[in-house]
Each structure stands twice: as C-alpha cells, then as structure tokens.
Design a protein around this motif. Structure first.
Motif, mmCIF file in Angstrom:
data_model
loop_
_atom_site.group_PDB
_atom_site.id
_atom_site.type_symbol
_atom_site.label_atom_id
_atom_site.label_comp_id
_atom_site.label_asym_id
_atom_site.label_seq_id
_atom_site.Cartn_x
_atom_site.Cartn_y
_atom_site.Cartn_z
ATOM 1 N N ALA A 111 -15.898 1.611 -7.258
ATOM 2 C CA ALA A 111 -14.488 1.344 -7.566
ATOM 3 C C ALA A 111 -14.129 2.056 -8.860
ATOM 4 C CB ALA A 111 -14.241 -0.154 -7.707
ATOM 5 N N VAL A 112 -12.958 2.649 -8.902
ATOM 6 C CA VAL A 112 -12.477 3.347 -10.093
ATOM 7 C C VAL A 112 -11.217 2.643 -10.580
ATOM 8 C CG1 VAL A 112 -11.681 5.528 -11.071
ATOM 9 C CG2 VAL A 112 -13.385 5.544 -9.218
ATOM 10 N N VAL A 113 -11.242 2.142 -11.798
ATOM 11 C CA VAL A 113 -10.078 1.495 -12.399
ATOM 12 C C VAL A 113 -9.263 2.558 -13.127
ATOM 13 C CG1 VAL A 113 -9.285 -0.189 -14.098
ATOM 14 C CG2 VAL A 113 -11.242 -0.725 -12.623
ATOM 15 N N VAL A 114 -8.011 2.749 -12.680
ATOM 16 C CA VAL A 114 -7.110 3.754 -13.253
ATOM 17 C C VAL A 114 -6.011 3.005 -14.014
ATOM 18 C CG1 VAL A 114 -5.580 5.699 -12.765
ATOM 19 C CG2 VAL A 114 -7.619 5.328 -11.351
ATOM 20 N N PRO A 115 -6.040 3.036 -15.344
ATOM 21 C CA PRO A 115 -5.114 2.216 -16.134
ATOM 22 C C PRO A 115 -3.744 2.853 -16.292
ATOM 23 C CG PRO A 115 -6.544 3.444 -17.593
ATOM 24 C CD PRO A 115 -6.988 3.781 -16.190
ATOM 25 N N GLY A 116 -2.823 2.050 -16.788
ATOM 26 C CA GLY A 116 -1.464 2.519 -17.021
ATOM 27 C C GLY A 116 -1.225 2.898 -18.468
ATOM 28 N N GLY A 198 -13.012 3.322 -3.907
ATOM 29 C CA GLY A 198 -11.673 2.758 -3.997
ATOM 30 C C GLY A 198 -11.061 3.058 -5.345
ATOM 31 N N LEU A 199 -9.776 3.428 -5.350
ATOM 32 C CA LEU A 199 -9.028 3.637 -6.595
ATOM 33 C C LEU A 199 -8.138 2.425 -6.827
ATOM 34 C CD1 LEU A 199 -7.832 7.360 -6.189
ATOM 35 C CD2 LEU A 199 -9.935 6.512 -7.263
ATOM 36 N N LEU A 200 -8.301 1.752 -7.946
ATOM 37 C CA LEU A 200 -7.497 0.592 -8.287
ATOM 38 C C LEU A 200 -6.561 0.984 -9.423
ATOM 39 C CD1 LEU A 200 -9.932 -0.545 -6.686
ATOM 40 C CD2 LEU A 200 -9.772 -2.601 -8.080
ATOM 41 N N CYS A 201 -5.274 1.080 -9.113
ATOM 42 C CA CYS A 201 -4.320 1.815 -9.949
ATOM 43 C C CYS A 201 -3.244 0.885 -10.495
ATOM 44 C CB CYS A 201 -3.673 2.931 -9.123
ATOM 45 S SG CYS A 201 -4.861 3.830 -8.069
ATOM 46 N N HIS A 202 -3.303 0.642 -11.789
ATOM 47 C CA HIS A 202 -2.389 -0.307 -12.421
ATOM 48 C C HIS A 202 -1.198 0.392 -13.065
ATOM 49 C CE1 HIS A 202 -1.244 -2.981 -15.975
ATOM 50 N NE2 HIS A 202 -0.881 -3.668 -14.905
ATOM 51 N N SER A 203 -0.004 -0.116 -12.820
ATOM 52 C CA SER A 203 1.207 0.304 -13.512
ATOM 53 C C SER A 203 1.399 1.818 -13.411
ATOM 54 C CB SER A 203 1.151 -0.187 -14.968
ATOM 55 O OG SER A 203 2.408 -0.085 -15.593
ATOM 56 N N TYR A 204 1.525 2.522 -14.557
ATOM 57 C CA TYR A 204 1.712 3.974 -14.521
ATOM 58 C C TYR A 204 0.522 4.669 -13.858
ATOM 59 C CZ TYR A 204 3.082 8.642 -16.152
ATOM 60 O OH TYR A 204 3.456 9.967 -16.214
ATOM 61 N N GLY A 205 -0.631 4.017 -13.864
ATOM 62 C CA GLY A 205 -1.791 4.578 -13.177
ATOM 63 C C GLY A 205 -1.556 4.770 -11.689
ATOM 64 N N ASP A 220 -9.887 3.643 -0.201
ATOM 65 C CA ASP A 220 -8.785 2.723 -0.482
ATOM 66 C C ASP A 220 -8.069 3.173 -1.750
ATOM 67 O OD1 ASP A 220 -9.067 0.177 1.391
ATOM 68 O OD2 ASP A 220 -11.093 0.706 0.738
ATOM 69 N N ILE A 221 -6.736 3.051 -1.736
ATOM 70 C CA ILE A 221 -5.926 3.250 -2.935
ATOM 71 C C ILE A 221 -5.083 1.998 -3.103
ATOM 72 C CG2 ILE A 221 -4.192 4.651 -4.093
ATOM 73 C CD1 ILE A 221 -4.998 6.997 -2.396
ATOM 74 N N VAL A 222 -5.187 1.369 -4.267
ATOM 75 C CA VAL A 222 -4.525 0.093 -4.496
ATOM 76 C C VAL A 222 -3.528 0.247 -5.636
ATOM 77 C CG1 VAL A 222 -4.878 -2.382 -4.790
ATOM 78 C CG2 VAL A 222 -6.754 -0.958 -3.913
ATOM 79 N N PHE A 223 -2.253 -0.008 -5.354
ATOM 80 C CA PHE A 223 -1.197 0.043 -6.362
ATOM 81 C C PHE A 223 -0.827 -1.385 -6.752
ATOM 82 C CE2 PHE A 223 -0.089 3.650 -3.382
ATOM 83 C CZ PHE A 223 -0.615 4.658 -4.173
ATOM 84 N N PHE A 224 -0.842 -1.695 -8.043
ATOM 85 C CA PHE A 224 -0.432 -3.041 -8.455
ATOM 86 C C PHE A 224 0.251 -2.961 -9.815
ATOM 87 C CE2 PHE A 224 -4.841 -2.205 -9.315
ATOM 88 C CZ PHE A 224 -5.089 -2.656 -10.591
ATOM 89 N N VAL A 234 4.019 5.600 2.450
ATOM 90 C CA VAL A 234 2.602 5.917 2.537
ATOM 91 C C VAL A 234 2.365 7.286 3.162
ATOM 92 C CG1 VAL A 234 0.481 5.274 3.752
ATOM 93 C CG2 VAL A 234 1.792 3.529 2.522
ATOM 94 N N GLY A 235 3.177 7.666 4.133
ATOM 95 C CA GLY A 235 3.001 8.955 4.786
ATOM 96 C C GLY A 235 3.100 10.120 3.815
ATOM 97 N N ASP A 236 3.910 9.959 2.777
ATOM 98 C CA ASP A 236 4.091 11.035 1.801
ATOM 99 C C ASP A 236 2.895 11.193 0.859
ATOM 100 O OD1 ASP A 236 6.572 11.699 2.779
ATOM 101 O OD2 ASP A 236 7.661 10.419 1.378
ATOM 102 N N LEU A 237 1.943 10.254 0.925
ATOM 103 C CA LEU A 237 0.743 10.373 0.099
ATOM 104 C C LEU A 237 -0.234 11.400 0.673
ATOM 105 C CD1 LEU A 237 0.025 6.587 -0.607
ATOM 106 C CD2 LEU A 237 0.974 8.257 -2.206
ATOM 107 N N HIS A 238 -0.100 11.672 1.969
ATOM 108 C CA HIS A 238 -0.964 12.658 2.648
ATOM 109 C C HIS A 238 -2.440 12.323 2.440
ATOM 110 C CE1 HIS A 238 2.605 14.978 3.452
ATOM 111 N NE2 HIS A 238 2.891 15.024 2.159
ATOM 112 N N THR A 239 -2.788 11.096 2.760
ATOM 113 C CA THR A 239 -4.164 10.641 2.608
ATOM 114 C C THR A 239 -4.570 9.808 3.807
ATOM 115 O OG1 THR A 239 -5.680 9.353 1.217
ATOM 116 C CG2 THR A 239 -3.414 8.581 1.345
ATOM 117 N N SER A 240 -5.857 9.805 4.100
ATOM 118 C CA SER A 240 -6.390 8.942 5.157
ATOM 119 C C SER A 240 -6.833 7.593 4.609
ATOM 120 C CB SER A 240 -7.579 9.636 5.842
ATOM 121 O OG SER A 240 -8.613 9.894 4.895
ATOM 122 N N ALA A 241 -6.724 7.410 3.314
ATOM 123 C CA ALA A 241 -7.146 6.156 2.684
ATOM 124 C C ALA A 241 -6.228 5.011 3.085
ATOM 125 C CB ALA A 241 -7.140 6.308 1.167
ATOM 126 N N ARG A 242 -6.791 3.799 3.103
ATOM 127 C CA ARG A 242 -5.959 2.608 3.267
ATOM 128 C C ARG A 242 -5.160 2.414 1.973
ATOM 129 N NH1 ARG A 242 -10.883 1.293 5.698
ATOM 130 N NH2 ARG A 242 -11.721 0.831 3.624
#
Length: 318
Positions: A111-116, A198-205, A220-224, A234-242
């Motif tokens: 898992a990769v935590v991507v901060p804002g 999995g990318l866990l992406c907070h705020s501006y992240g 997985d890509i998680v936006f929160f 989601v289609g505009d992300l051009h990814t096979s990730a959930r």
C-alpha cells in the motif's frame, strides 16, 4: 512476441524507476543550507539503498545541528531511529521523504500512502501526515490479517502545496508529483512483481494519483477527503484499477465547489453517483482523521489495501 513485450515493459519500468530517483530531489531556495542527496543507482539491493539514504539523513542532521535548525534536527533525529527504512530523502526546500514499513521485496500486499497539502520533513511523523498515517495503516492491516506480509510506503515524494496558497487550487504540483509517483510504482513492480499495489490518496494527493493512474498498473486507487480529481468520471482515469472513494461526514472538503474554471478547481466529486467509484464508509471523521485508530475509515482503508473487497463497509453516494 511475449518475451519482447516483457523486455520492453521491464526496460520501461527500470527507466521510470531511475527517473523517480532523480526526480525525488527538491529544488532548494537560495540560502538553503542542505545539500542535495547522493544519487543512488537503480538496481542496488534494498539494504544498500536504505543504508545510502540513511547516510543522507545523517548528513542533513549534522547540517541542521550546525545551522541551529531545531525543528529539522528533532525531526531528522526521529527519522534516524534504529530500524527505519527509507527509499528516498531530500532535506532541501520543504523536503522529500519516502519510507518503507515492512519487507518490501517479500510482501504479499503493498500500500502506498499519498498525502495531500502541507507535508514537510518536519511534520512527516505526525499522525495527520504521511509517516504517521502509514504507520497507522500498517498496524491496522496487520491486525486485520496477521498472516499476510504487508508493506506500506509513506510517500512524501512531491512538493505538496500549502493549504493557504493559490497552489492548492491548481494541478500544477500534481503534474510533477504524478511523474514521481509513476516512477515509484514502476520501481515497486520491479522489486516485487507479484504483490498487488494499492494507492491510498488523501485530499490533494487524490489529484496526484488521478494524474498517475494511466502509468504503471496498480490494483486499487482510493480517493478520500478529495477536492476532486481533475476528471469527470472513472473512465477518464484510463486505468484497470478498482477506483474507490470515501468522505467523512465531518470533512470540511464537502463544502468545496466541485467545478473547474480557468485552470482552478478539480471538477467532479468522486463520491458522486456519476463519477462511478466504489463508495466506502468513512464514518464521521474530519478531514485529517481518516487514519485515526478505531475509525471505520481506517478499517475500510486497510481492508481495501488487503484486497478484501467483500468486507469493506459501503456507503451511499453524496
């Protein structure tokens, strides 16, 4: 033909990873006393990489001590605690820190935590920022699945914008950050080809992750706590990730207009029905509390990172 394609993918991954090492360094403002980190060649084993980066942190610590930079000295002292592992570090400017929790090469899940916004070397270990968030996530993942080998990467690998600045309203910082994030993912794929990421992406992240979504594949890509991702759906992300999205009921980000005009703003709300993401229950957390122990948000983030989709608490669209 398959071998040729595999060789091309491997070469591309190596090139992106090498670029990530080069691009992780930060531009230093005039008068910055901190030296550029040494370049660590791509392909060295992880223990050598960790050792070389630790030496860079030690040199920065000595500089902070000589410069009477108390906040930096105290923060770097924490980073130098025994057993900590870093893929990249740069003390210049607001700084860059990429920490690994766990055995990256042998992990079953990564898992990769991507901060804002507002991330700096001096607040890296705070619960509300990359290092502290990653620690909480790793602990929760191990509690949920003690027999699964997990690795969590705390990725402060870009110049995060300040909350009280015009940079927070545009995707300028996200563009450069996305290139660096793509390089990190390519390196992770090379180091451990079999582990889901999995990318866990907070705020501006979440803006950074959206721009990196069409790069090396993740699962997985998680936006929160997201202000938007710069795309309509989601289609505009051009990814096979959930793609997942969640927002706490006390998160002030819900008051941000989901529009884009003259380069400002980030468009569609990822927790809206039209966006098309899987919506997870983030409970009643505020904007900086998604990784707070004991919350539904943290548990569901851990379950997503573990690939246990059926157990994730779901919520309705906003």
């Amino acid at each position: 033909m398959r071998r040729a394609r595999r060789r091309v993918r491997t070469a591309l991954a190596a090139a992106l990873a090498a670029a990530a090492v080069a691009l992780t360094t930060a531009a230093a403002p005039a008068g910055d006393p901190y030296a550029a980190p040494r370049a660590v060649p791509f392909g060295v084993d992880l223990s050598a990489r960790y050792g070389a980066v630790r030496e860079d942190i030690g040199r920065a610590y000595d500089t902070a001590r000589r410069a009477h930079d108390r906040d930096m000295r105290e923060s770097l002292g924490q980073l130098l605690a025994p057993g900590r592992q870093f893929l990249a570090f740069d003390a210049r400017g607001s700084g860059r820190v990429v920490e690994v929790l766990g055995d990256l090469a042998r992990a079953d899940r990564i898992a990769v935590v991507v901060p804002g916004a507002d991330g700096r070397v001096t607040n890296f270990d705070s619960r509300k920022f990359a290092g502290g968030s990653a620690s909480a996530l790793a602990e929760q993942m191990r509690a949920e699945a003690p027999d699964v080998r997990v690795a969590v990467v705390a990725w402060l690998g870009y110049a995060a914008p300040a909350s009280l600045s015009t940079a927070i309203l545009t995707d300028d910082r996200a563009v450069g950050g996305a290139r660096r994030l793509e390089g990190l993912v390519a390196e992770l794929r090379t180091l451990n080809p079999s582990a889901p990421i999995g990318l866990l992406c907070h705020s501006y992240g979440s803006v950074v992750c959206a721009k990196a979504a069409d790069g090396p594949s993740v699962d997985d890509i998680v936006f929160f706590g997201s202000p938007g991702t710069g795309v309509d759906d989601v289609g505009d992300l051009h990814t096979s990730a959930r793609a997942w999205a969640g927002r706490g009921s006390r998160d002030w980000i819900q008051l941000v207009p989901h529009a884009r005009l003259l380069g400002f703003g980030f468009g569609a709300d990822p927790v809206s029905r039209g966006y098309g993401a899987r919506i997870f229950d983030a409970g009643s957390v505020g904007h900086s509390d998604y990784f707070k122990p004991g919350t539904a948000a943290l548990r569901n983030l851990a379950l997503i990172a573990l690939g246990r989709e059926a157990e994730v608490g779901r919520a309705g669209h906003r």
